[in-house]
Design an enzyme around this catalytic site. Structure first.
Site, mmCIF file in Angstrom:
data_model
loop_
_atom_site.group_PDB
_atom_site.id
_atom_site.type_symbol
_atom_site.label_atom_id
_atom_site.label_comp_id
_atom_site.label_asym_id
_atom_site.label_seq_id
_atom_site.Cartn_x
_atom_site.Cartn_y
_atom_site.Cartn_z
ATOM 1 N N ILE A 183 67.378 98.074 19.574
ATOM 2 C CA ILE A 183 67.759 96.766 19.009
ATOM 3 C C ILE A 183 66.520 95.879 18.874
ATOM 4 O O ILE A 183 65.813 95.667 19.849
ATOM 5 C CB ILE A 183 68.775 96.037 19.919
ATOM 6 C CG1 ILE A 183 70.008 96.901 20.143
ATOM 7 C CG2 ILE A 183 69.148 94.688 19.345
ATOM 8 C CD1 ILE A 183 71.033 96.284 21.099
ATOM 9 N N GLY B 37 66.233 98.981 23.925
ATOM 10 C CA GLY B 37 65.901 100.178 23.128
ATOM 11 C C GLY B 37 65.736 99.927 21.648
ATOM 12 O O GLY B 37 64.786 99.279 21.220
ATOM 13 N N GLU C 130 69.415 106.971 34.443
ATOM 14 C CA GLU C 130 68.145 107.527 34.902
ATOM 15 C C GLU C 130 68.467 108.616 35.927
ATOM 16 O O GLU C 130 69.570 108.652 36.477
ATOM 17 C CB GLU C 130 67.305 106.437 35.589
ATOM 18 C CG GLU C 130 67.231 105.112 34.847
ATOM 19 C CD GLU C 130 66.260 105.120 33.674
ATOM 20 O OE1 GLU C 130 65.270 105.866 33.728
ATOM 21 O OE2 GLU C 130 66.521 104.404 32.699
ATOM 22 N N GLY D 181 67.770 105.972 24.404
ATOM 23 C CA GLY D 181 67.819 107.267 23.727
ATOM 24 C C GLY D 181 66.545 107.549 22.957
ATOM 25 O O GLY D 181 65.766 106.651 22.655
ATOM 26 N N ASP E 44 67.540 97.399 36.264
ATOM 27 C CA ASP E 44 67.057 97.651 34.899
ATOM 28 C C ASP E 44 67.383 96.443 34.003
ATOM 29 O O ASP E 44 66.517 95.951 33.273
ATOM 30 C CB ASP E 44 67.722 98.938 34.376
ATOM 31 C CG ASP E 44 67.369 99.238 32.939
ATOM 32 O OD1 ASP E 44 66.226 99.666 32.698
ATOM 33 O OD2 ASP E 44 68.225 99.031 32.051
ATOM 34 N N GLU F 24 58.387 95.878 21.830
ATOM 35 C CA GLU F 24 59.770 95.778 21.339
ATOM 36 C C GLU F 24 60.725 96.721 22.066
ATOM 37 O O GLU F 24 61.865 96.364 22.367
ATOM 38 C CB GLU F 24 59.792 96.073 19.823
ATOM 39 C CG GLU F 24 61.143 95.932 19.172
ATOM 40 C CD GLU F 24 61.725 94.527 19.307
ATOM 41 O OE1 GLU F 24 61.185 93.595 18.714
ATOM 42 O OE2 GLU F 24 62.738 94.363 20.035
ATOM 43 N N LYS G 74 59.428 98.428 30.589
ATOM 44 C CA LYS G 74 59.997 97.152 31.082
ATOM 45 C C LYS G 74 59.663 96.901 32.545
ATOM 46 O O LYS G 74 59.448 95.771 32.952
ATOM 47 C CB LYS G 74 61.507 97.127 30.884
ATOM 48 C CG LYS G 74 62.218 98.257 31.606
ATOM 49 C CD LYS G 74 63.379 98.778 30.842
ATOM 50 C CE LYS G 74 63.731 100.152 31.376
ATOM 51 N NZ LYS G 74 64.271 101.043 30.397
ATOM 52 N N GLY H 123 73.068 111.703 29.687
ATOM 53 C CA GLY H 123 71.653 111.311 29.625
ATOM 54 C C GLY H 123 71.435 109.812 29.532
ATOM 55 O O GLY H 123 70.323 109.360 29.263
ATOM 56 N N LYS I 275 64.857 93.444 32.050
ATOM 57 C CA LYS I 275 64.983 93.073 30.629
ATOM 58 C C LYS I 275 65.250 91.570 30.489
ATOM 59 O O LYS I 275 64.722 90.923 29.578
ATOM 60 C CB LYS I 275 66.094 93.899 29.983
ATOM 61 C CG LYS I 275 65.726 95.392 29.914
ATOM 62 C CD LYS I 275 66.922 96.265 29.591
ATOM 63 C CE LYS I 275 66.558 97.743 29.565
ATOM 64 N NZ LYS I 275 67.727 98.629 29.552
#
Ligand code: NAP
Ligand code: HSE
Length: 425
Positions: free
Chosen positions: A135, A133, A189, A301, A200, A128, A104, A186, A204
């Site tokens: 979705i 992630g 970042e 993830g 972030d 995608e 991204k 996790g 997106k």
């Protein structure tokens, strides 16, 4: 049966997931995609790192091993960052290879440039996994909803911040405590700045807005604010107002241009995004034909993100087999201006402390009035040491009117503190 050879760039969280999914589905791939898929090389940074379950013969730290292998028709970029990813993707496309990427950071700035090369080369560039992630949202925006005039895309697209706000709201955790937990799990970042400062999510939003409105929106066009100023007190008031606070990415195509923003917002408990908890993501899209559609799931993830990458891989392989790569490239055929942030309208929720004296409330109200800010609700809370806490909710007003009013209020002797200013959906 034909075999399509792929080069994998990166074998970290997402790359590892892609490798495992490809292994898991090896037998089925020919039926699923019309060809077998074989990883012919994996580019990594540290060639000496131990990588369990991975054929060591595939590992390389030389890009030449991938780019010069003419049998490789597909490059899967899951290394992240701007460089060298930008150069490698450019070179791969220019060499006629199709590319699938989850990057991204790169697409939010250089999407137009890379898609133009893909178009010229008649290769695929699919992404995608770059937004939310696991979705499916980019394919719906670019294909399934293409029959709509999309006017709004609104989402919770950062798992770390949603986790933090959920823990602050539901368990009374402090911001620091919740961030430490998100890092331990996790979600965040290694350097969580991009998560908690909204960067972030901003990347997106730029990618989604470009596809939704058919007009290029880059990261710099997105007004971004994070969640670091949200306090336990804000959360307490949100609860009193039967609302939640969420970090929301919102893009609108208005008659006067595109709006693209990320900031914490008060959402009524009944809003569809209010019930999106923990690290989950969701995106709500409004189209003129379909009305509202909501996409919900895991935004990050290993396997959720690899799931999105694999969907793209299967699409590219089908296109390679049919000889029709490059069918859908850049969908930005319009050039809509991006609205100045100052002109965007929002409702505001404000918390302030002021002297508890006759006439103070009237003078505060007159400052709002003088700056064209209309008030919809005022609540006076506890009074301590001659100071009253006021909660003020405004009607929808332009950002610059609100900012001017705030500057004016801060200069007033009777105003002791402006605790928080949160936009309300
Ligand atoms: P990561 O765990 O840090 O893995 C990065 C991989 O790329 C590592 O294998 C690393 O090699 C390799 N690499 C990095 N720089 C390199 C270089 N200069 N040359 C060669 N190899 C290099 O990252 P990640 O979390 O998998 O993320 C990958 C991409 O997916 C990013 O664009 C990210 O934004 C995107 N994404 C991630 C998620 C997620 O949940 N993690 C979700 C959506 C999108 P070594 O192994 O040798 O260090
Ligand atoms: N750190 C990101 C998040 C990962 O929390 O959503 C996926 O972009």
């Amino acid at each position: 049966m034909r075999t399509v050879k792929a080069g994998l760039l990166g074998l970290g969280t997402v790359g590892g997931g892609v490798y495992k999914l490809l292994e898991r589905q090896k037998e089925e791939m020919a039926d699923k995609a019309g060809a077998n898929v074989e990883i012919a090389g994996i580019l990594v940074h540290n060639i000496n790192k131990k990588r369990e379950g991975v054929d060591a013969a595939l590992l390389t730290d030389r890009w030449e091993d991938i780019i010069e292998n003419e049998e490789i028709e597909l490059v899967i970029e899951v290394m992240g960052g701007i460089e060298p990813a930008r150069t490698l993707i450019r070179e791969a496309l220019l060499a006629g290879k199709s590319v699938v990427t989850a990057n991204k950071d790169l697409l939010a700035v250089y999407g137009e440039e890379l898609l133009a090369i893909a178009e010229e080369q008649k290769t695929d560039l699919l992404f995608e996994a770059a937004v939310a992630g696991g979705i499916p949202i980019m394919r719906p925006l670019r294909q399934c909803l293409a029959g709509n005039e999309i006017t709004e895309v609104m989402g919770i697209v950062n798992g770390t911040t949603n986790y933090i706000l959920t823990k602050m709201f539901e368990q009374g955790m402090s911001f620091e405590e919740a961030l430490a937990k998100a890092t331990e799990l996790g979600y965040a970042e290694a350097d969580p700045t991009a998560d908690i400062e909204g960067l972030d999510a901003g990347r997106k939003v730029a990618i989604m807005a470009s596809s939704a409105f058919h007009s290029r929106v880059v990261f710099d066009d997105v007004h971004v604010e994070g969640i670091t100023k949200i306090t336990a007190q804000d959360i307490k008031y949100a609860k009193e107002f039967d609302s939640v606070i969420k970090l929301v990415g919102i893009a609108r195509n208005t008659g006067e241009g595109v709006e693209a923003c990320v900031y914490p917002m008060l959402l009524s408990g009944e809003h569809p995004l209010a019930s999106v908890r923990n690290s989950f993501n969701a995106v709500l899209v409004h189209g003129d034909a379909v009305d509202d559609v909501m996409f919900y799931g895991r935004g990050a993830g290993e396997f959720p993100t690899a799931s999105a990458v694999m969907g793209d891989v299967i699409d590219v392989v089908r296109n390679i087999v049919c000889g029709c790569t490059g069918r859908i490239t850049c969908t930005c055929y319009r050039d809509i201006p991006v609205k100045k942030f100052d002109d965007i309208r929002n409702k505001f929720f404000l918390r302030m402390r002021a002297d508890d004296q006759p006439g103070v409330l009237a003078s505060i109200a007159s400052v709002f009035g003088a700056h064209k800010v209309s008030i919809s609700k005022v609540v006076q809370k506890i009074v301590t040491d001659g100071t009253a806490e006021l909660v003020i909710v405004t009607d929808a007003v332009k950002e610059y009117h609100m900012q001017n009013a705030l500057e004016h209020l801060m200069c007033m002797k009777a105003v002791k503190e402006i605790g928080s200013v949160i936009r309300e959906y």
